[in-house]
Design a protein around this motif. Sequence first.
Motif, PDB file in Angstrom:
ATOM      1  N   VAL A   1      43.142  40.769  37.862  1.00 28.13           N
ATOM      2  CA  VAL A   1      42.705  40.797  39.263  1.00 28.13           C
ATOM      3  C   VAL A   1      42.332  42.232  39.597  1.00 28.13           C
ATOM      4  O   VAL A   1      43.184  43.124  39.535  1.00 28.13           O
ATOM      5  CB  VAL A   1      43.820  40.297  40.211  1.00 28.13           C
ATOM      6  CG1 VAL A   1      43.406  40.486  41.666  1.00 28.13           C
ATOM      7  CG2 VAL A   1      44.156  38.840  39.928  1.00 28.13           C
ATOM      8  N   ASP A   2      41.059  42.473  39.915  1.00 31.22           N
ATOM      9  CA  ASP A   2      40.654  43.843  40.237  1.00 31.22           C
ATOM     10  C   ASP A   2      40.585  44.016  41.761  1.00 31.22           C
ATOM     11  O   ASP A   2      40.856  43.082  42.519  1.00 31.22           O
ATOM     12  CB  ASP A   2      39.320  44.182  39.561  1.00 31.22           C
ATOM     13  CG  ASP A   2      38.236  43.184  39.914  1.00 31.22           C
ATOM     14  OD1 ASP A   2      38.421  42.412  40.888  1.00 31.22           O
ATOM     15  OD2 ASP A   2      37.204  43.154  39.211  1.00 31.22           O
TER      16      ASP A   2
ATOM     17  N   ARG B   1      35.553  33.012  42.592  1.00 34.12           N
ATOM     18  CA  ARG B   1      36.372  33.648  41.560  1.00 34.12           C
ATOM     19  C   ARG B   1      36.203  32.947  40.204  1.00 34.12           C
ATOM     20  O   ARG B   1      36.345  33.571  39.171  1.00 34.12           O
ATOM     21  CB  ARG B   1      37.831  33.709  42.019  1.00 34.12           C
ATOM     22  CG  ARG B   1      37.983  34.642  43.231  1.00 34.12           C
ATOM     23  CD  ARG B   1      39.412  34.899  43.622  1.00 34.12           C
ATOM     24  NE  ARG B   1      40.039  33.752  44.255  1.00 34.12           N
ATOM     25  CZ  ARG B   1      39.991  33.484  45.566  1.00 34.12           C
ATOM     26  NH1 ARG B   1      39.345  34.296  46.398  1.00 34.12           N
ATOM     27  NH2 ARG B   1      40.577  32.422  46.060  1.00 34.12           N
TER      28      ARG B   1
ATOM     29  N   LEU C   1      50.413  36.430  31.956  1.00 34.45           N
ATOM     30  CA  LEU C   1      51.568  37.039  32.621  1.00 34.45           C
ATOM     31  C   LEU C   1      52.740  36.059  32.689  1.00 34.45           C
ATOM     32  O   LEU C   1      52.546  34.878  32.948  1.00 34.45           O
ATOM     33  CB  LEU C   1      51.178  37.491  34.035  1.00 34.45           C
ATOM     34  CG  LEU C   1      50.242  38.693  34.059  1.00 34.45           C
ATOM     35  CD1 LEU C   1      49.710  38.932  35.454  1.00 34.45           C
ATOM     36  CD2 LEU C   1      50.964  39.941  33.556  1.00 34.45           C
TER      37      LEU C   1
ATOM     38  N   ASP D   1      38.748  40.131  48.213  1.00 37.74           N
ATOM     39  CA  ASP D   1      38.249  38.779  48.423  1.00 37.74           C
ATOM     40  C   ASP D   1      39.394  37.818  48.750  1.00 37.74           C
ATOM     41  O   ASP D   1      39.328  37.026  49.691  1.00 37.74           O
ATOM     42  CB  ASP D   1      37.524  38.351  47.132  1.00 37.74           C
ATOM     43  CG  ASP D   1      37.004  36.930  47.210  1.00 37.74           C
ATOM     44  OD1 ASP D   1      36.205  36.654  48.122  1.00 37.74           O
ATOM     45  OD2 ASP D   1      37.406  36.101  46.368  1.00 37.74           O
ATOM     46  N   MET D   2      40.485  37.929  47.996  1.00 36.59           N
ATOM     47  CA  MET D   2      41.629  37.033  48.226  1.00 36.59           C
ATOM     48  C   MET D   2      42.285  37.322  49.574  1.00 36.59           C
ATOM     49  O   MET D   2      42.709  36.411  50.279  1.00 36.59           O
ATOM     50  CB  MET D   2      42.657  37.189  47.097  1.00 36.59           C
ATOM     51  CG  MET D   2      42.181  36.601  45.765  1.00 36.59           C
ATOM     52  SD  MET D   2      43.290  37.047  44.400  1.00 36.59           S
ATOM     53  CE  MET D   2      44.730  36.039  44.786  1.00 36.59           C
ATOM     54  N   LEU D   3      42.357  38.601  49.907  1.00 36.68           N
ATOM     55  CA  LEU D   3      42.990  38.947  51.186  1.00 36.68           C
ATOM     56  C   LEU D   3      42.155  38.450  52.361  1.00 36.68           C
ATOM     57  O   LEU D   3      42.703  38.087  53.397  1.00 36.68           O
ATOM     58  CB  LEU D   3      43.197  40.460  51.284  1.00 36.68           C
ATOM     59  CG  LEU D   3      44.388  41.003  50.491  1.00 36.68           C
ATOM     60  CD1 LEU D   3      44.455  42.518  50.602  1.00 36.68           C
ATOM     61  CD2 LEU D   3      45.687  40.378  50.989  1.00 36.68           C
TER      62      LEU D   3
ATOM     63  N   ASN E   1      47.736  45.375  41.183  1.00 31.25           N
ATOM     64  CA  ASN E   1      47.360  43.973  41.073  1.00 31.25           C
ATOM     65  C   ASN E   1      47.698  43.490  39.675  1.00 31.25           C
ATOM     66  O   ASN E   1      47.710  44.275  38.729  1.00 31.25           O
ATOM     67  CB  ASN E   1      45.864  43.821  41.304  1.00 31.25           C
ATOM     68  CG  ASN E   1      45.507  44.064  42.761  1.00 31.25           C
ATOM     69  OD1 ASN E   1      46.229  43.631  43.653  1.00 31.25           O
ATOM     70  ND2 ASN E   1      44.418  44.777  42.992  1.00 31.25           N
ATOM     71  N   PRO E   2      47.946  42.196  39.533  1.00 37.89           N
ATOM     72  CA  PRO E   2      48.216  41.690  38.185  1.00 37.89           C
ATOM     73  C   PRO E   2      46.989  41.885  37.292  1.00 37.89           C
ATOM     74  O   PRO E   2      45.862  41.935  37.792  1.00 37.89           O
ATOM     75  CB  PRO E   2      48.508  40.203  38.407  1.00 37.89           C
ATOM     76  CG  PRO E   2      48.082  39.887  39.789  1.00 37.89           C
ATOM     77  CD  PRO E   2      48.031  41.154  40.558  1.00 37.89           C
TER      78      PRO E   2
ATOM     79  N   ASN F   1      51.956  40.614  43.746  1.00 32.44           N
ATOM     80  CA  ASN F   1      51.877  41.192  42.403  1.00 32.44           C
ATOM     81  C   ASN F   1      53.098  41.003  41.509  1.00 32.44           C
ATOM     82  O   ASN F   1      53.017  41.202  40.310  1.00 32.44           O
ATOM     83  CB  ASN F   1      51.591  42.698  42.511  1.00 32.44           C
ATOM     84  CG  ASN F   1      50.309  42.971  43.262  1.00 32.44           C
ATOM     85  OD1 ASN F   1      49.382  42.175  43.218  1.00 32.44           O
ATOM     86  ND2 ASN F   1      50.267  44.070  43.980  1.00 32.44           N
TER      87      ASN F   1
ATOM     88  N   MET G   1      38.366  41.701  43.821  1.00 26.64           N
ATOM     89  CA  MET G   1      38.920  40.355  43.896  1.00 26.64           C
ATOM     90  C   MET G   1      40.111  40.317  44.859  1.00 26.64           C
ATOM     91  O   MET G   1      40.291  39.364  45.614  1.00 26.64           O
ATOM     92  CB  MET G   1      39.345  39.847  42.516  1.00 26.64           C
ATOM     93  CG  MET G   1      39.861  38.408  42.587  1.00 26.64           C
ATOM     94  SD  MET G   1      40.366  37.739  41.013  1.00 26.64           S
ATOM     95  CE  MET G   1      38.795  37.490  40.226  1.00 26.64           C
ATOM     96  N   ARG G   2      40.915  41.368  44.840  1.00 26.94           N
ATOM     97  CA  ARG G   2      42.038  41.409  45.778  1.00 26.94           C
ATOM     98  C   ARG G   2      41.517  41.388  47.214  1.00 26.94           C
ATOM     99  O   ARG G   2      42.043  40.675  48.063  1.00 26.94           O
ATOM    100  CB  ARG G   2      42.895  42.658  45.521  1.00 26.94           C
ATOM    101  CG  ARG G   2      44.030  42.862  46.500  1.00 26.94           C
ATOM    102  CD  ARG G   2      44.963  41.658  46.551  1.00 26.94           C
ATOM    103  NE  ARG G   2      45.823  41.563  45.394  1.00 26.94           N
ATOM    104  CZ  ARG G   2      46.427  40.429  45.009  1.00 26.94           C
ATOM    105  NH1 ARG G   2      46.240  39.312  45.685  1.00 26.94           N
ATOM    106  NH2 ARG G   2      47.192  40.408  43.928  1.00 26.94           N
TER     107      ARG G   2
END
Lengths: 472, 1013
Positions: free
Chosen positions: A232-233, B962, B979, A239-241, A228-229, B909, A236-237
Amino acid sequence: MDPLSNELNRRTFLKTSAHGFGALGLGSLLAKDDGMLIGTHHKPKAKRIIYMFQSGAPSQMDLFDPKPDLGERFSEDLPDSIRMGQRITGMTSGQKTLPVAPSIFKFAQHGQSGAWLSELLPHTAKVADDLCIIKSMHTEAINHDPAITFFQTGHQLAGRPSIGSWMSYGLGSSNKDLPTYVVLTSRGTGRPNDQPLYDRLWGSGFISTQHAGVKFRNTGDPVLYLSNPDGVDRPMRRDMLDDLAALNGERHQIVGDPEIEARIAQYEMAFRMQASVPELTDVKGESQEVLDLYGPEVKKPGSYAANCLLARRLAERDVRFIQLFHQGWDHHGGLPKALKGQCSDTDHPTAGLLTDLKQRGMLEDTLLVWGGEFGRTTYCQGKLTRENYGRDHHPKCFSMWMAGAGIKKGITIGKTDDYCYNILEDPIHVHDLNATILHLLGVDHERLTYRFQGRQFRLTDVHGKLIKQALS
Amino acid sequence: MPRSGQFLLALLALICPANGELHFNRDIRPILADTCFNCHGVDEGSRKAGLRLDTAEGAYENYDGFRAIVPGDLKESELIYRIFNDDEDEVMPPPDHPHQLSETQKNTLKQWVLEGGKYEGHWAFIPPEKAQIVGSSKWGENAIDSFIFKKITEAGLTPQPEASRETLLRRLSLDLTGLPPTLDEQKTFLNDKSPDAYEKLVDRLLSSPRYGERMAMWWLDGARYADTHGFQADWERYQWPWRDWVIRSFNQNMPFDQFTIEQLAGDMLPNATNSQIVATGFNRNHRINTEGGSLAAEWHVENVIDRVETTGSVWMGLTFNCCRCHDHKYDPISQKEFYQFYSFFNNVPEKGVERGTPKNFEPTIKVEDPEAENKVIQPESAIAEIEKTLSSAKEKAAADLNENILRKFKNPWTTQKPTKITSKGKTAFTLQVDGSYLATGAKPATDLRTIILEPNLKNLSSFQIEALSDPSFPNKGYARGHNGNFVLSGINAHVIQNGKKDIPVKIAKARASYEQKGYPVSSSLDGKANTGWAVDGNTKREARQAVFDLAKPITLKLGQQLKITLNFGAFPNHSIDRFRLSATDVKSPPLSPATLDQATILAIKTPHQKRSPKQRKLLAAYLSQHPTPDLSERLTKIDQLKAEITKLQGSAPTVMVMKELPNPRKAHILDRGEYDQPKEEVTAGLPSILPPIPKGEKMNRLGLARWLVDKKHPLTARVQVNRIWENLFGTGLVESSENFGTQADYPSHPQLLDWLAVDFVENNWDLKDLIKTMVMSATYRQSSKLDSIRREKDPQNRLLSRGPRFRLQAEMIRDQALAVSGLINDKIGGPSVRPYQPAGIWSEFNFYGNLRNYKHDTNGNQYRRSLYTIWKRTAAPPAMTLFDMGSREVCSVKRAKTNTPLQALALMNDVTYVESAKALAQQMMSSGKNPEAWIRDGFKRTVTREITKSELSVLLKGYQRRLNHFKRNPEAAKSLLSLGEMKVDPKKDPAQLASLTTVASLILNLDEIITKG
């Protein structure tokens, strides 16, 4: 408590949809779970293969095929009766003579089988009774790029699917968290800046790209774009998915396209890979005893030894086609020193991998293959001395070995002439080797075809015979 | 397998018309081709029992009383007897044959024999004719719809209604330009209520310069265009001017016949223009082998065969590769015909193997910039202006010459005689008559030498070391050791005095009369031990001077001396072994002082009127060497202008092109396709199954090109309209768009295909018009909704009972992200660029070639459209290949449309998409006051429609969750926002922007976004 995970528990969309997939889209990886073949052609002996490709072409007469009588012929010109007008590369065709360069390495017989092996392979010698050594391999190309492409795709020119992608296409995936065809590469210390590798060697050619090998990288993420960037942990990934799946699911209600369901599933697989790949590459749990099997370099990331251990871990996780490429075997000059370097990279880990698989009971259903794209010449390239020499490319005979699932133990196939130049007995062609690999994985190489440009293509073109002598 | 069962039923419905009448080409040939032609086809070599089933004559022939097919007679037809047979020795195909007949196939063959066993020629080899437009006017806009409607209704379906205007706008924009519509474009179209609003949109998009780029994305695959040579070391090449030619030609809507002729044989056109020759880069785009030790004869053959295959595939949908080794098994093309076709492309003055270098290999041509002619006019006239008065100025300067000038020619250098020379390596030095010192005695590998001077100069400003060659040295060079060359790795100077500390003297600058490449004299001052000054001493003999200018002139007081230390530590046996030292007090003294011969001195001293013509000539020569300030200014100006002209003309890039040898190279049939097995000689010729060359055309590459676009050619137009159809609808009318040979799939709508093909040719091969016809159709404009009845009756949309819906191609996915985020750099053409790419892609397993150690551009080029991304064939950009772009190593005319987890990882990503999300989020924040407004804006900007209530709710809630997280973890927000190269607006709240970035990222990952719906 993190409110994010709280949110996770409340949402159920994924849960329902993950089990609720009906027809998946045709272009998707998961839809191909069973592969294009419905089952295998016959009962497979091997569930998986670990193919240790030695790129650059190891010297057969210095490792597997001793010619002690050549000592007396030091620096004699290769007789025309042996060369028989065969073409040689542009690197030695200009030499005034083709002087015989006897190997400086000592050979001895090992194990009950009495296999001849060079002093450079002391660890391989200990597992000699598990090997089926083939001294009579031959190929068609005399330069690296076409030769290694030929091994991998059955054709010297770019454009055809690689052997691993044929397997992915034919048999599909055997696990749900990792790719079907994984490639690991390492650089040799014998010749650090040696012959390159190319994406096409594990590419899928004209077959759909999802069958291409996934190359695990030695720097950065092992799989491209895995992490992940920053910022973003993993929660959170997740959650986003979940949001993404909700939105895609809503769209699916309206549009009705099954590709959308497949897309949601692919994102879930991606999420699983984000956990399964780091778990796979983390060797903290390996005992010292096991690590020792692979030799001192096993903890050096990207080394051949580390890749051998990784190969075993991939095999345990039912990755079907695991291929290592070790570079650095192209020894046109300074061969004795360079070859020592290569063997110190590979001998210990290779034998260690075999032993490790054996003690876990996995050698029974794992096929091991070891070898390079062609052999090397009996005559010297460049300056010849008693202690030092180089060898050019030689496609007419070279050595490889196989072991494990479905392979006879402790035998040697084939015989070459006194100069290690021509094959006298049991010639084995690259297509024969590939046909045999497919056979052991349960596939008839004549029946695994892909229709492209109006023609049914095969890995073995219109050739290939099983190496029956090698089969147990 | 319920999925395939369902699919099969639908397929059967598609291929078996209700009345049951079988067509040979559609129903029978595919079965025979798969199962029988291998042994009973065109290839004589592998034909069994002498029987061929690919022609009616063969099938009906009497073989000693047996006939394979007796029309209408099942009992007498041996074929029927053999396929319905249980006897292992009699049954056909033999039990071990890889392709067995299914019961359905057997029955189909039976039915066909019963119906008369009629053969047809292969449909694609019969020239197309325009069928009468069938169907009714009940539905649709144009001819296409009549053909489509007929089949839809026959299947018991009705067309889908027209898609929403938003959907149409997005679909059209992506199809015609490869980019989504901007907010302004959305507004313009959605507000245009005129009845021809849609047509106006089509016309606008077709005239956008983005159209040419989008079409080039399609054409470059087949042309196997790339930026490297493709083998082993994979050196760089520079073929981009050809790529720009393609973009330009599409934008100019060059008729496809001309587009064909110029690319295949532009060089052979009478009075070929530069642009027409550049066009032939098409057939030089193939890989070129540079691996050492490769045999040129072998790889020359492969170059030619690549051209044959590519030309066959791209224009005719025919692959010739089987015929390389033997007669084609299925297509009626013989091995001999293959090598006749090969002859067309065999006459390029090229080498089969090239030396590995990053360059374009011959034949090449400089690419004329059509503007260059105009650009040089200005400097040329400026030169003329100066030259007008130049000769009178020269005369004046000569007249003004007198002996005052001779002062300038005094040698500023005084040769020095050191008081002491010491050598760490115990070398001794002997003074020579010319004032130089020759090394003798010990020969240390490396040496440190100290020279003590007492120069008799008031203000010593520079000193000079001269290296002299000596006949006793190796190669008669400058040093006793090795090869005669030296490397002066370090030099320093000190003022010394007995009993006092040495005072360092700063050397400001070093200059030399000659420097070996990579060994400039400046490196003797860089403090590094492994660099230094060298002079190619293994091949050169001339005296070489190095001057060291001091930062400040020094004046030696009594008792003081100058110490110069020379270090020869970089390379063993590389010392200066004969040298002379001199010093000066002249500021910036010349390296080698000019000298004048006596005749010139005399001429200068002679008053102007008395000078002889010979003396005047001498002075003219003198002035050209030593111009006066006035002359110098004029001449420098001319030189500058000339350089400018050369730059304008000479900076022209090159491109690899086709060229014809004056006498064609001999071509032979190659036994088993092997380069060293030539058999019968052949000359250029065309396959007999296709029409003959048009009257008046020569049998050469130009004739071949004109033959391809001849009206009578059955393949070219069909293949192109099918590929354009495939671009727009996802699947060609012929599904096997890459193959129109006898193994081709039968067209879903054969009459429509032919109608389009004929219309295309009649319409002067007008591509824009062809595309317009397709996108104006009601068929194209349908909604893409898939409902249960369509899922059952038309699962693959081969009937076109709904609009197209499929994943975008690789370039479009990335370009779209750049476009909606506002990052995109819309420059057209030029050298290829370097966007973001994970570290190590180029270098991880290739240590050769010039393309290693990839660094992405930071000058905005990282945001150029994807078709400009530099393409290294052996390690292609993963962001493209993960989305099914091929490696560009060989011609490929069809891409897969996969759906994989690796794509998901990339979209989530890859910094490209994370940065785009960040930029998009920042734009969204400028659109309104609250998160709801931001999200509405971002969604519309990207998806081209208003967000629904429930969609908004999901994104808004996610944003809030978030946002809370980023508020509690400001470091995380900072990391995410840092980034990519783009800097965020510092005035924006980082937590808000970071959370909105996650929303934008979600939008960019939507199925709807990476799909054309």
